[in-house]
Enzyme design. Sequence first.
Site, mmCIF file in Angstrom:
data_model
loop_
_atom_site.group_PDB
_atom_site.id
_atom_site.type_symbol
_atom_site.label_atom_id
_atom_site.label_comp_id
_atom_site.label_asym_id
_atom_site.label_seq_id
_atom_site.Cartn_x
_atom_site.Cartn_y
_atom_site.Cartn_z
ATOM 1 C CB ILE A 204 -0.756 0.226 1.382
ATOM 2 C CG1 ILE A 204 -1.811 -1.298 1.430
ATOM 3 C CG2 ILE A 204 -1.677 1.516 1.253
ATOM 4 C CD1 ILE A 204 -1.854 -1.361 3.006
ATOM 5 C CG HIS A 205 2.924 3.157 -3.015
ATOM 6 N ND1 HIS A 205 2.667 2.053 -3.688
ATOM 7 C CD2 HIS A 205 2.878 4.187 -3.892
ATOM 8 C CE1 HIS A 205 2.675 2.361 -5.046
ATOM 9 N NE2 HIS A 205 2.747 3.719 -5.307
ATOM 10 N NE ARG A 206 -1.217 3.621 -7.123
ATOM 11 C CZ ARG A 206 -0.077 4.055 -8.089
ATOM 12 N NH1 ARG A 206 0.283 5.135 -8.050
ATOM 13 N NH2 ARG A 206 0.411 3.090 -8.712
#
Length: 347
Positions: A204-206
């Site tokens: 997860i990084h958005r």
Amino acid sequence: MLKILSIVGARPQFVKASVLRRAFDASDDFHELLLHTGQHYDVKMSDIFFEELDIRKPDIRLRVRGGSHGAMTGKMLEEIEAQLLENRPDACLVYGDTNSTLAGALAASKLHIPVIHIEAGLRSLNKRMPEEINRVLTDHASELLFSPTVSGVTNLKNEGITRNVFAVGDIMYDATLASLPKARAIKEIQGIDLRKSPLAACTIHRAENTDTYEALSKIMDWLNAQCDDYNVVLPLHPRTKNALVDYGLSTGRITTIEPIGYYEMQALLAASEMVFTDSGGLQKEAYFHGKPCVTLRDETEWVELIEAGWNRLWSKNYVTPRTAVEEYGNGQSAALILDTIRKTITG
Ligand code: UD1
């Protein structure tokens, strides 16, 4: 000799650049200069990829890091322009959809240096994503556009871009195929035994998932529910790690680890039964390893994976049965790209 100045800055670009840099180096008619903007600077987000993928060191290293999108992109624009003026390449090659991509495309096109865009034509149609703005603007500034998908070519056509557009398969598939011998030798990652099923690889990084408490806590709750069925392994991106601390959110039953290298990620995917991600690259890599994927977003650029039943958005169900996605090619995208550059760009 065609002189190409390629620009990288963020993690997924190092993987793609490793494939093309090797191909440029092996040819006798290209001279590639690699510029690293500095966007990703932690050892585990950058240097480790150069070392393990054996990418010849960048020829030019900028130190643009952090800051707002405008400040980061503006600083890169100014510094890349200076490098283009000094090095006078025949073309400037950019990858994907990051701020480094946009800065490179803008700087080069204003100097009338042809821009080559690798991974052109992808669209989420969500203009709130910084990546969507970056890729639309980069495509419109580009002279030579390489799309990994047929839908990418259609997207460009819908925006009036038809000249010098080529579907050449996905260069990330070239990279995955080359990684398999090394990835297969990895049996453990940061204390996690890859032979102990059932694993689910997760990233997860958005910005849309990390920039508010509500969004990130919703994802954490959803992932924790998946822990009933899987050991969910989440290598933490710095942005996500900082957001968790800032919001005081717990990761609960999720197994969090430090960011991992490329071969470790391929090994984790190969060992997993399921993939949960908001990354573009990982959705495809899941498929390359024959693993089903749930995309933690409300839309995706990789629509063919949804149509082929390998991927689903977390709010939707799978399309069945699963079929192959032929358009990603046969792992020879780099050769096709070099041939097409030879025919299109004149020094
Ligand atoms: C960027 C790209 C995204 C790509 C992703 C891959 C843009 C707009 N987004 O997102 O398309 O999929 O890279 O990871 O370009 N940070 C560190 N150490 C690092 C790198 C970043 O601490 O090595 C911090 C930054 O200072 C920033 C945050 O992490 O506060 C986010 O980094 P940033 O480069 O803005 O974007 P990514 O989320 O990585």
